[in-house]
Every structure is written in C-alpha cells, then in structure tokens.
Design a protein around this motif. Structure first.
Motif, PDB file in Angstrom:
ATOM      1  N   ALA A   1       0.821  -1.204   0.000  1.00  0.00           N
ATOM      2  CA  ALA A   1       0.000   0.000   0.000  1.00  0.00           C
ATOM      3  C   ALA A   1       0.855   1.255   0.000  1.00  0.00           C
ATOM      4  O   ALA A   1       0.560   2.233  -0.710  1.00  0.00           O
ATOM      5  N   ALA A   2       1.937   1.244   0.789  1.00  0.00           N
ATOM      6  CA  ALA A   2       2.824   2.407   0.861  1.00  0.00           C
ATOM      7  C   ALA A   2       3.475   2.685  -0.489  1.00  0.00           C
ATOM      8  O   ALA A   2       3.624   3.842  -0.901  1.00  0.00           O
ATOM      9  N   GLU A   3       3.863   1.614  -1.196  1.00  0.00           N
ATOM     10  CA  GLU A   3       4.549   1.783  -2.479  1.00  0.00           C
ATOM     11  C   GLU A   3       3.630   2.349  -3.553  1.00  0.00           C
ATOM     12  O   GLU A   3       4.102   2.862  -4.568  1.00  0.00           O
ATOM     13  N   LYS A   4       2.323   2.237  -3.335  1.00  0.00           N
ATOM     14  CA  LYS A   4       1.366   2.766  -4.313  1.00  0.00           C
ATOM     15  C   LYS A   4       1.059   4.243  -4.099  1.00  0.00           C
ATOM     16  O   LYS A   4       0.442   4.880  -4.948  1.00  0.00           O
TER      17      LYS A   4
ATOM     18  N   ASP B   1       3.494   9.874  -3.578  1.00  0.00           N
ATOM     19  CA  ASP B   1       4.757  10.523  -3.217  1.00  0.00           C
ATOM     20  C   ASP B   1       5.773   9.546  -2.636  1.00  0.00           C
ATOM     21  O   ASP B   1       6.766   9.959  -2.038  1.00  0.00           O
ATOM     22  N   TYR B   2       5.529   8.246  -2.831  1.00  0.00           N
ATOM     23  CA  TYR B   2       6.402   7.236  -2.203  1.00  0.00           C
ATOM     24  C   TYR B   2       7.861   7.378  -2.657  1.00  0.00           C
ATOM     25  O   TYR B   2       8.778   7.466  -1.844  1.00  0.00           O
TER      26      TYR B   2
ATOM     27  N   ALA C   1       9.379   9.871  -4.033  1.00  0.00           N
ATOM     28  CA  ALA C   1       9.961  11.153  -3.616  1.00  0.00           C
ATOM     29  C   ALA C   1      10.388  11.090  -2.148  1.00  0.00           C
ATOM     30  O   ALA C   1      11.452  11.613  -1.773  1.00  0.00           O
ATOM     31  N   ARG C   2       9.572  10.453  -1.318  1.00  0.00           N
ATOM     32  CA  ARG C   2       9.923  10.333   0.104  1.00  0.00           C
ATOM     33  C   ARG C   2      11.152   9.441   0.294  1.00  0.00           C
ATOM     34  O   ARG C   2      11.995   9.715   1.147  1.00  0.00           O
ATOM     35  N   ILE C   3      11.254   8.389  -0.505  1.00  0.00           N
ATOM     36  CA  ILE C   3      12.417   7.498  -0.408  1.00  0.00           C
ATOM     37  C   ILE C   3      13.683   8.255  -0.815  1.00  0.00           C
ATOM     38  O   ILE C   3      14.726   8.156  -0.156  1.00  0.00           O
ATOM     39  N   ARG C   4      13.594   9.027  -1.903  1.00  0.00           N
ATOM     40  CA  ARG C   4      14.770   9.795  -2.345  1.00  0.00           C
ATOM     41  C   ARG C   4      15.177  10.818  -1.290  1.00  0.00           C
ATOM     42  O   ARG C   4      16.367  11.012  -1.022  1.00  0.00           O
ATOM     43  N   ALA C   5      14.203  11.457  -0.682  1.00  0.00           N
ATOM     44  CA  ALA C   5      14.509  12.443   0.364  1.00  0.00           C
ATOM     45  C   ALA C   5      15.171  11.765   1.556  1.00  0.00           C
ATOM     46  O   ALA C   5      16.139  12.286   2.133  1.00  0.00           O
ATOM     47  N   LEU C   6      14.671  10.571   1.929  1.00  0.00           N
ATOM     48  CA  LEU C   6      15.272   9.820   3.036  1.00  0.00           C
ATOM     49  C   LEU C   6      16.707   9.438   2.710  1.00  0.00           C
ATOM     50  O   LEU C   6      17.619   9.589   3.545  1.00  0.00           O
ATOM     51  N   GLN C   7      16.942   8.973   1.499  1.00  0.00           N
ATOM     52  CA  GLN C   7      18.285   8.552   1.108  1.00  0.00           C
ATOM     53  C   GLN C   7      19.270   9.712   1.128  1.00  0.00           C
ATOM     54  O   GLN C   7      20.417   9.557   1.569  1.00  0.00           O
ATOM     55  N   GLU C   8      18.829  10.860   0.670  1.00  0.00           N
ATOM     56  CA  GLU C   8      19.709  12.031   0.699  1.00  0.00           C
ATOM     57  C   GLU C   8      20.020  12.438   2.133  1.00  0.00           C
ATOM     58  O   GLU C   8      21.163  12.779   2.470  1.00  0.00           O
ATOM     59  N   GLU C   9      19.027  12.380   2.981  1.00  0.00           N
ATOM     60  CA  GLU C   9      19.195  12.743   4.388  1.00  0.00           C
ATOM     61  C   GLU C   9      20.151  11.762   5.082  1.00  0.00           C
ATOM     62  O   GLU C   9      21.042  12.170   5.838  1.00  0.00           O
ATOM     63  N   ILE C  10      19.970  10.495   4.801  1.00  0.00           N
ATOM     64  CA  ILE C  10      20.803   9.467   5.447  1.00  0.00           C
ATOM     65  C   ILE C  10      22.227   9.486   4.905  1.00  0.00           C
ATOM     66  O   ILE C  10      23.186   9.237   5.638  1.00  0.00           O
ATOM     67  N   GLU C  11      22.396   9.806   3.641  1.00  0.00           N
ATOM     68  CA  GLU C  11      23.751   9.891   3.080  1.00  0.00           C
ATOM     69  C   GLU C  11      24.540  10.985   3.786  1.00  0.00           C
ATOM     70  O   GLU C  11      25.721  10.806   4.107  1.00  0.00           O
TER      71      GLU C  11
END
Length: 587
Positions: free
Chosen positions: A185-188, A191-192, A194-204
């Motif tokens: 459900a989350a993957e559908k 903005d899924y 976009a949120r993953i990309r934002a998380l990855q940038e933050e974690i990097e």
C-alpha cells in the motif's frame, strides 16, 4: 519509513531508537516484553525487529541493492551488504536469524537464556544502526552502553502460558502478511518515491557526519557457547550429552616435560564406535579463534593417545569457526560444523583414500591426451600438493564435461569423494551435464535438484539460484534430515563456466560448502572484482591446467573460428528519443 516520534513507555535497552526509528523500537520493545514471559515469542519479535532494521537499510542506504531472491538471508549475504555492514554486526544478524528460526519452527522448548542472548545481539545490532545512521548526534547511543537484562523485570511465576510452535508459526505468518500488505500500500502512494529519495539524501549526509566520529562501542560482550551450541545442534549433535562438553583428558604436557597434566576439552564430538571424531576449543567472542589452536592440538594429542584415533580439530569464537585436518591440510575457515557421518568420512579417508598419481583414468570417457593431462594435473594438485581447489581452462568444444565426468569417477573409485555437486548458470547446461553423467557412468543416477528425486543419488546437479535456495532453506531450518545440506554435505563441487555468475551473487555457495572445488572455463578473468583465479586460490594466469583454442586448432581437434559480420541497426545508426514509442521512452 520514519514516523512521528514515540517516547518509550517503560525503561528499555532500545530507548535510543524511539525518536528516529519508532517502528523498529516498537518491535524491539515487544521482544523485551516477551523475553522472560515467553522466550519463543521473544525470538519471533527479535527476528521481526531485525527484518525491519534490514528493510530500513535497503530503503535508506543508496549503496544497497535488493538481491534477486528477496529474503532475509539473501539480503544479509549480498556483496553490497558485506561492504556496508561490518562482519561483527552481520554475524550477530545471522545469529539472531538462526536462533529465531530454531525457536519459532523448532519442536524443543525455548529457554530464557536463548531469548536473552538473542536480545543482547539485537541490542548491539541496534547500537551499530544508530551509531552510523543517526540524523542528529544527540540520537547516537552512548558508546559505553551495555545490554541490561534487569530492565526486563523479575522472572514470572511458573505456569505461564506460552506460545506453542504452531501458534508462533501462525502469528509469524499473520504478521508477515500484514507487513506485506502495508508495504504494498505504501509503495502505491503517489509521493512514495519522492519520500524514499529524500530519506536517502538525508541518510547519506548523516552517514558522512557519523563517519567522522569514532565508534568506541564494545560489540563483544556476549558469550560464545550459545552460538557454538546453535551451530552444533544445526549439524545434528546433541550438546546436552555429558560426554560432549568439558570432557576430561589426563596426558597433557607439563612444565616438567612429562605427560601427567590434566585438562578439560570444551567439546568432543564422538563417533558411533566411541572414538573421538573432533575436538572443539571455544574462545571468547571478543578473541581471535586462533588463540585456541595450540590448545586444541594438545587436546587432540591426548585423545589420540587414549583412543588410538586422531580427531579433527576445530577452534571457534562462536562467530568464526576454523577446521584443521592437521594430518594433511592447513587450517581453513568453515561456516559451521560437520555432522557425525561427515566427520567419520574425513577420518576414514585418512586410511581408505588411495594415491592418485598412478590411479587408472577410467577408459572410454575422456581418452584424448590433453584430457588425460588435465585429469592428472588436478590429481597432482589434490594429492601431491594437498590443494583443495583446481581450475581447468579448456577451449569450448574440447570436452570439458567428459573430462570432469572421468575425473569424478576416478576420485570416487579411489575413495576421495562420495557426494558431488555440479553447478551451472543455465538449465540447459545442467540438463546436458546430467545426460553426460548418466550415459558415461551407467548406474550413477544423477539428479537435478529441484526437478528430480535426489534420494539415493550421489551426483547432484543444479543452477546457482536453485542451490542458493536450498542453502537458504537449510539455514532457515525448513529443510531437515536427508534434505538438509550442511557445510560438509558435498565432497566435491564442480563449477561449470566458472568465468561468469560466480563472483558477487553466488560465491557464497563456495564459501558455504567445505569441499574440494573444481572450476571449468574457457575464458578465465583476472580483474579485481571478477577474478576467476582468486576464487580457486590460484595465481593469476596460472590455472591448474590449460588447453587453449590455438592448441586445439593446431592439433586438429577444432577448426579455426570464422568471423561473420551481422549488421545491427542500433550499433550502426544509433537511436533518437523522438523515434521511440511512449513505452520505450518511459523505460
């Protein structure tokens, strides 16, 4: 995904997770709640916590790529994961996985000692996660933090109702189904990504900041015996047998130069005839297993004097295990322990194995001179040089399969091997090899794993993915008895087309099985990340034996290749974005 902050409801070893990883913290809290009340349930939630940690890592860390077969064990063994997560933490993850599998799916009662050990390892795993991925320095745990079982409260009174195996398995399946539904459900959601990309940038950015701060946490406070017991039990040994642990010996060397000293062997593994098959010296998890090497040898000397049979030598710190057949081979690292039958074979082969130098090569299988030369080269490597790996480079069309069939038969007839595994990267090659074994060795009954009934067959054939699935199932505890493939199950593993598909994804197969290993290829590689020679412990560009295309052509066994020019439009004229269909443009 990170949700709103959630404060701990009670004191917890995992409180440092609550702010940044509330979902992971919630599962760890449940594992703590069940630890003394219901150890089996605690192990279930320990695994769920680990799965959420690993799931988060694969979402948040851009350097991690999902394996082709997406399960926990495969995620923990990918090459990317081994780069990102240090070995001491990966070891803890595997221990949690194994303890949880045995606890949830096993028939034996689960003790609080086991649930507490799993919790302690989960604690250290969580410490590593927060130390390297905390978005704010204030969220990093204190380096001196230690697992404190006292926060779990007093042990409950007897008579507490606990989850049965069936109840635990049903709960695990129900929770997994709910997790999958929520994930889907989350993957559908729009903005899924976009949120993953934002998380990855933050974690990097967080990783780079945390890398500048030394990690001073002690990850080695947990003991050793529970892990060794786990691996021994997995191999079929009864660690509760009073003769297995702390076995006394009485001819240890003394400072005076006599053999009047006494000692206690950490573990002795016995054959059905009452003779010792192996000794195992256990060192603290924080120590190098090699610290027990000499002590284990002295114990083996004592047992040999007492029983007339020299045992195989193991030494381990619970995470790393080393095997030393000191009558023939140097030490080697193994990923577990051998079963009783497998150890008996190792011991019996000392006297039953026949020399290969003058052994007859089976007639009618591979009779060409260069094939005989290849077989003799492998025989010399295995026998005279006491090597355990060999690489044959043979041009396509020169009979690699016939050569390996003849070599397999010779090794079997001279008592070097019993069970054989032939691996290839395509079903067509597996089928072709199975046909060759069947036709060239009548009565051999080769079995293609996943397709044929392997019962009674000593020659198994499989693709790499099929074998990885079997190893994972064996490790997860879903294969038992004759179906299970332990580290000593095969005596010889043959790798066809060894120049491809065996470096990152599937090299775990060759680390897992403690066997002789033969690679077959026409085109070996020597690149750093795709080094065929290194896989077989051989010097670059110096295979065990080589028969190149030029030699085969010169000797009349092959004809020279012809070049055929086949025009390909894409290569000649290129491609324009505007000429593509909408679907191709999206791709």
């Amino acid at each position: 995904m990170v949700q709103a902050d959630k404060a701990p409801q009670r004191p917890s070893n995992f409180a440092f997770l609550a702010a940044q990883w509330p979902n992971i913290f919630a599962e760890a809290l449940r594992a703590e709640d069940y630890a003394l009340l219901d150890p089996r349930g605690s192990l279930l939630y320990c695994r769920r916590t680990l799965e959420q940690v690993v799931d988060w890592l694969y979402q948040a860390d851009v350097s991690l790529r999902m394996p082709l077969k997406d399960d926990l064990n495969n995620r923990l063994t990918t090459a990317d994961f081994q780069v990102v997560v240090p070995s001491m933490v990966r070891d803890k993850m595997h221990v949690i996985r194994k303890l949880s599998n045995n606890g949830v799916h096993g028939n034996q009662p689960v003790s609080t000692q086991i649930s507490l050990f799993a919790l302690a390892e989960l604690f250290h795993t969580a410490i590593w996660l927060a130390t390297f991925y905390a978005k704010d320095p204030s969220l990093r745990p204190v380096p001196t933090s230690k697992f404190n079982p006292q926060v779990l409260g007093p042990k409950p009174a007897t008579g507490v109702v606990r989850l049965s195996k069936a109840e635990a398995e049903k709960l695990a399946a129900d929770l997994e189904a709910k997790d999958n539904a929520l994930k889907a459900a989350a993957e559908k959601e729009s903005d899924y990504e976009a949120r993953i990309r934002a998380l990855q940038e933050e974690i990097e950015a967080a990783k780079k900041a945390n890398a500048k701060i030394p990690d001073e946490h002690d990850y080695t406070e947990v003991g050793t015996r529970v892990y060794i017991d786990l691996y021994l039990t997995e191999a079929g040994w009864n660690v509760e047998d009073p003769h297995v642990r702390e076995f006394p010996v009485h001819t240890m060397p003394t400072l005076a130069g006599t053999l009047a000293g006494s000692g206690f062997v950490d573990y002795v593994l016995w054959g059905v005839d009452g003779k010792p098959l192996a000794v195992l010296e256990a060192k603290r998890s924080s120590n190098d297993p090699h610290m027990g090497k000499q002590q284990a040898k002295l114990y083996a000397d004592c047992l040999e004097r007492a029983y007339g049979q020299r045992p195989v030598i193991y030494y381990s710190n619970g995470y790393r295990h080393w095997l030393w057949e000191d009558t023939r081979y140097p030490e080697r690292e193994v990923l577990g322990f051998h079963s009783r039958d497998e150890l008996q074979l190792l011991v019996d082969r000392r006297s039953q194995r026949k020399p290969l130098a003058k052994a007859a090569i089976p007639a009618g299988l591979a009779d060409r001179p260069y094939q005989h030369k290849a077989i003799r080269a492998v025989a010399e490597a295995f026998d005279t040089e006491a090597r355990r790996r060999a690489l044959l480079v043979m041009a396509t069309g020169t009979g690699k399969t016939r050569t390996i069939v003849a070599l397999t038969k010779m090794l079997s007839e001279n008592r070097w091997i019993k069970r054989v595994l032939f691996l290839a990267d395509r079903n067509a090659l597996v089928t072709q090899a199975a046909r060759a074994f069947k036709n060239l060795i009548p009565g051999s009954s080769p079995a293609r794993l996943g397709t044929d009934d392997a019962a009674g067959s000593r020659i198994h054939l499989a693709t790499y993915p099929t074998m990885m699935n079997i190893i994972n199932a064996s490790s997860e505890g879903t294969l038992i008895g004759a179906e299970r493939r332990g580290v000593g199950y095969y005596d010889l593993v043959i790798v066809d087309e060894a120049h491809r598909s065996v470096y990152q994804k599937y090299r775990h197969i060759f680390a897992y099985f403690d066997s002789l290993l033969i690679g077959l290829t026409a085109t070996p590689h020597s690149e750093v990340d795709r080094n065929t020679y290194a896989l077989f412990d051989i010097e670059n560009n110096n295979p065990t034996n080589a028969y190149e295309l030029s030699e085969a052509v010169a000797e009349g066994y092959l004809v020279p290749p012809r070049v055929i020019d086949v025009p390909v439009g894409f290569m000649r004229t290129g491609v324009r974005y505007a000429d593509l269909t909408p679907e191709e443009q999206d791709e």
